[in-house]
Design an enzyme around this catalytic site. Structure first.
Site, mmCIF file in Angstrom:
data_model
loop_
_atom_site.group_PDB
_atom_site.id
_atom_site.type_symbol
_atom_site.label_atom_id
_atom_site.label_comp_id
_atom_site.label_asym_id
_atom_site.label_seq_id
_atom_site.Cartn_x
_atom_site.Cartn_y
_atom_site.Cartn_z
ATOM 1 N N THR A 1 53.780 75.586 23.635
ATOM 2 C CA THR A 1 53.953 75.017 24.967
ATOM 3 C C THR A 1 52.743 74.197 25.397
ATOM 4 O O THR A 1 51.602 74.498 25.007
ATOM 5 C CB THR A 1 54.178 76.154 25.993
ATOM 6 O OG1 THR A 1 54.089 75.623 27.318
ATOM 7 C CG2 THR A 1 53.142 77.258 25.860
ATOM 8 N N TYR B 1 51.231 83.349 29.886
ATOM 9 C CA TYR B 1 52.269 82.737 29.055
ATOM 10 C C TYR B 1 51.610 81.769 28.057
ATOM 11 O O TYR B 1 51.792 81.890 26.828
ATOM 12 C CB TYR B 1 53.291 82.017 29.942
ATOM 13 C CG TYR B 1 54.210 81.114 29.178
ATOM 14 C CD1 TYR B 1 54.988 81.611 28.134
ATOM 15 C CD2 TYR B 1 54.293 79.754 29.480
ATOM 16 C CE1 TYR B 1 55.819 80.770 27.408
ATOM 17 C CE2 TYR B 1 55.126 78.910 28.769
ATOM 18 C CZ TYR B 1 55.883 79.417 27.734
ATOM 19 O OH TYR B 1 56.694 78.584 27.022
#
Ligand code: UDP
Length: 327
Positions: free
Chosen positions: A117, A141
């Site tokens: 990501t 995350y």
């Protein structure tokens, strides 16, 4: 056999990858614990309901299906949740990936396409991000995905594991045939939340923060259509199968849109206005995340052909009107 193990194949991006894999002649085997995915999204190949934290279930899946490669989507992916409960993200995303990578090593499966990501980059004050930009994740995350990137590099050196790491920017839209689409409960992502607000399913979209150092004060993101994104995964798989070795690619369009701009464009995609209100910043959000890389275009021949905001919103709207998944 052309079998690919797809972790998270019952989820949003994984299910779209399965559709494209099946269309390209592969057998996508979904391995998913259904914590955020849907059994009814598994339409394109066999389904193993299993958890990445369950080593025995992983070993059994490798023994039964003998995949030639893995596409690893299975992960938790909400910034807000990660900030509230980092342990959940480290356990699920990092320990789960370690189990998977070790199961691959034991089974002699050497190729992985991994979902990383742009959240691994963190906030870099409007700097355009490319694969060599420093990585300073702002939340658990991003940190959990960065840890898996490091793990893949280590296993590459020690076990000959080859990985294509894709750092996604913001994924949106749905299968244009509306067989599958994005369906989270609860939904937190901008475009599906906006669509729920436009449909009257929620009273208003709350804009998280209006005082960012961007042109209109709202966060800027680089949106990629999910069909374009999974098309890159197929190209990544072919890259590995051709023996090109490990590589990192950003998947973004290079164009950023603010939250306010996305809301304005909703009308073109749905014909409806979006009721919205202004709220405080969401903890863990970067002001702007835009890809500055053309590596995926240059080296994989990837083109983000469907990634206009209008098409992403139109496809998401069409999918929303099917009523989504249950069970
Ligand atoms: N956002 C918002 N309201 C919402 C959902 C998201 O203002 O109800 C904003 C969010 O703060 C971020 C952008 O929209 O700036 C994209 O958020 P999303 O959760 O879709 O993806 P992320 O960038 O966190 O991966």
């Amino acid at each position: 056999m052309n079998t690919i193990l797809v972790t998270g194949g019952a989820g949003y991006i994984g299910s779209h990858a399965c559709k494209l894999l099946a269309r390209a002649g592969y057998v996508p085997v979904t391995f998913d614990n259904l914590s955020t995915g849907w059994a009814s999204a598994v339409k394109f190949g066999p389904f193993v309901q299993g958890d990445l934290l369950d080593k025995a279930a992983l070993a059994a899946a490798f023994a039964e299906f003998r995949p030639i490669a893995v596409m690893h989507f299975g992960a938790l992916s909400q910034v807000g949740e990660a900030t509230r409960d980092p342990g959940l993200y480290w356990r699920n995303n990092v320990c789960g990936s370690l189990n998977l990578i070790e199961a691959m090593a034991e089974a002699g499966c050497a190729d992985m396409v991994f979902s990383s990501t742009c959240a691994t980059y963190g906030d870099q004050d409007g700097v355009i991000l490319n694969e060599d930009s420093p990585q300073y994740p702002l939340n658990a995350y991003g940190a959990s995905k960065l840890a898996v990137e490091a793990m893949l590099r280590d296993f590459g050196k020690s076990h000959g594991l080859n990985s294509v790491i894709f750092r996604y920017f913001n994924v949106a839209g749905a299968d244009p045939e509306a067989e599958i689409g994005e369906w989270h409960q609860p939904e937190t992502h901008l475009i599906p939340v906006m669509i729920e607000a436009a449909a009257g399913k929620r009273p208003a979209l709350i804009i998280h923060g209006t005082d960012y150092p961007t042109d209109d004060g709202t966060c800027v993101r680089d949106y990629v259509h999910v069909m374009d994104l999974v098309d890159a995964h197929l190209k990544g798989l072919e890259w590995l199968r051709a023996g090109h070795g490990s590589r990192v690619f950003n998947l973004g369009t290079g164009v950023g849109f603010s939250v306010a701009e996305v809301i304005r464009q909703c009308r073109a995609g749905t014909g409806r206005k979006v009721p919205h209100e202004f709220g405080p910043r969401r903890e863990g959000d970067a002001a702007a995340l835009v890809s500055g890389s053309t590596r995926a275009n240059d080296e994989l021949g990837w083109r983000a052909e469907r990634s206009s905001l209008k098409l992403m919103i139109e496809d998401a709207w069409r999918w929303y009107q099917t009523g989504g998944f249950s069970g």
